[in-house]
Design an enzyme around this catalytic site. Structure first.
Site, PDB file in Angstrom:
ATOM      1  N   LYS A 278     -13.386  17.648  11.491  1.00  0.00           N
ATOM      2  CA  LYS A 278     -12.736  16.179  11.615  1.00  0.00           C
ATOM      3  C   LYS A 278     -11.310  16.267  11.468  1.00  0.00           C
ATOM      4  O   LYS A 278     -10.841  17.153  11.009  1.00  0.00           O
ATOM      5  CB  LYS A 278     -13.446  15.202  10.584  1.00  0.00           C
ATOM      6  CG  LYS A 278     -13.024  15.463   9.404  1.00  0.00           C
ATOM      7  CD  LYS A 278     -13.530  14.398   8.496  1.00  0.00           C
ATOM      8  CE  LYS A 278     -12.809  14.337   6.952  1.00  0.00           C
ATOM      9  NZ  LYS A 278     -13.318  13.336   6.175  1.00  0.00           N
TER      10      LYS A 278
ATOM     11  N   ARG B 288      -8.283  13.403  10.307  1.00  0.00           N
ATOM     12  CA  ARG B 288      -7.791  12.038   9.851  1.00  0.00           C
ATOM     13  C   ARG B 288      -6.410  11.907  10.124  1.00  0.00           C
ATOM     14  O   ARG B 288      -5.417  11.900   9.605  1.00  0.00           O
ATOM     15  CB  ARG B 288      -7.816  12.166   8.168  1.00  0.00           C
ATOM     16  CG  ARG B 288      -7.943  10.641   7.445  1.00  0.00           C
ATOM     17  CD  ARG B 288      -8.010  10.552   6.156  1.00  0.00           C
ATOM     18  NE  ARG B 288      -9.185  11.148   5.520  1.00  0.00           N
ATOM     19  CZ  ARG B 288     -10.406  10.708   5.438  1.00  0.00           C
ATOM     20  NH1 ARG B 288     -10.317   9.097   5.427  1.00  0.00           N
ATOM     21  NH2 ARG B 288     -11.393  10.974   4.783  1.00  0.00           N
TER      22      ARG B 288
ATOM     23  N   ALA C 107     -16.733   4.462   4.199  1.00  0.00           N
ATOM     24  CA  ALA C 107     -18.021   4.984   5.001  1.00  0.00           C
ATOM     25  C   ALA C 107     -17.701   5.455   6.314  1.00  0.00           C
ATOM     26  O   ALA C 107     -18.814   5.449   7.065  1.00  0.00           O
ATOM     27  CB  ALA C 107     -19.036   3.972   4.816  1.00  0.00           C
ATOM     28  N   GLY C 108     -16.539   5.424   6.653  1.00  0.00           N
ATOM     29  CA  GLY C 108     -16.019   6.057   7.880  1.00  0.00           C
ATOM     30  C   GLY C 108     -16.555   7.390   8.279  1.00  0.00           C
ATOM     31  O   GLY C 108     -17.227   7.448   9.313  1.00  0.00           O
TER      32      GLY C 108
END
Length: 318
Positions: free
Chosen positions: A199, A201, A231-232
């Site tokens: 991922k 950010r 909780a993303g």
């Protein structure tokens, strides 16, 4: 009571306002009474602490998790430490199940503070003799202190829960590169393979899933992290795992920060169950059916007993 515990007369446990339910459970396991103290406010919001019994020459364990409202709970903690020190306590062991500001452990860009180090300085200057905590977001924070720091870990507790569920074809998933070590520890306990969410950010509390490294097709997936805030990450990861063929998705963490839209995101996500500990007290509005809470009171009470009796705590890490 846990094990067969014997204590000297000088052991006292106190709590403040962040998580009194956890503290009460801890003293029940220890088989002792909670120390008497009170917290009040002046009309302008200033904190006033009263220690309502003698602590002269005593070994104190002070329980306070620095969760939301973080600044309020930190100020309560510092004020209580000062009160105990001025009352001639022999030692002040500060039990912080969730260490607030732990994500600010380095300068990510120019002119940023290292607030995790500032909090360490404040605790030491106030008079703390030792820190007992659980799953620091950045383990190197232990080095910010010049007093002993014992960091307990949540993976064994969470792993035991999933082992008892006897999931078929499970795979443990790290939600980012930094969680691989934690995921591998859980995978070893469950005898499962691991996978990784790649991922990025772009800014704080905003996450974009890039791809999944590892085989999750037809598997029962367990995402493990140290904390869940908005909780993303967890919900995006759960959706991506289902899209890549996962049979079902569980999530677990040590610290349920669960701020902002976290609860609605979890309710509307593909997550079947979120397993967490009570390091942070969840108010009624956040205790939804999808969340399962496991108590860390037995673990912390054993650590307190061993520290007080000058016994090793290392085997509690497993």
């Amino acid at each position: 009571m846990i094990e067969t515990l014997k204590f000297k007369q000088n052991l006292k446990v106190f709590t403040l306002n962040s998580n009194p339910e956890l503290a009460e459970e801890i003293v029940q396991h220890l088989g002792i009474e909670m120390g008497k103290s009170s917290v009040s406010r002046f009309s302008d919001g200033e904190i006033l602490i009263n220690v309502d019994e003698s602590v002269r020459g005593c070994e104190i364990f002070l329980i306070q998790t620095t969760s939301q409202p973080c600044n309020e709970h930190i100020m309560e903690l510092l004020t209580m430490i000062d009160a105990l020190k001025r009352a001639s306590a022999k030692s002040i062991n500060v039990v912080i199940p969730y260490y607030g500001y732990a994500r600010q452990d380095r300068k990510a860009r120019s002119r940023e503070p290292i607030t995790a180090k500032l909090i360490a300085n404040l605790l030491e200057v106030a008079g703390a003799s030792r820190i007992l905590t659980l799953d620091l977001h950045a383990p190197q924070i232990q080095g910010f202190f010049d007093i002993p720091v014992d960091q307990l870990v949540g993976v064994p507790i969470l792993s035991k829960y999933f082992k008892e569920k006897k999931l078929r074809d499970s795979v443990v998933v790290a939600p980012d590169n930094g969680g691989v070590v934690r995921a591998r520890k859980m995978a070893n306990k469950l005898d499962s393979p691991i996978a990784l969410i790649d991922k990025r950010r772009p800014k704080p509390n905003v996450v974009e899933v890039m791809n999944i490294v590892g085989n999750v097709k037809g598997k029962s997936v367990i995402i493990v992290d140290d904390m869940i805030d908005t909780a993303g990450t967890i919900t995006l990861a759960a959706n991506a795992l289902i899209e890549n063929g996962a049979l079902e998705v569980y999530a677990c963490c040590t610290h349920p920060v669960l701020s902002g839209p976290a609860i609605s995101r979890i309710e509307n996500s593909k997550i079947k169950e979120l397993v967490t500990t009570n390091s942070i007290r969840l108010p009624e509005g956040k205790n939804i059916d999808k969340i399962k809470t496991i108590s860390i009171a037995p673990l912390i009470s054993r650590a307190i007993a061993r520290i007080h009796n000058e016994e090793p705590v290392s085997d509690l890490f497993e």
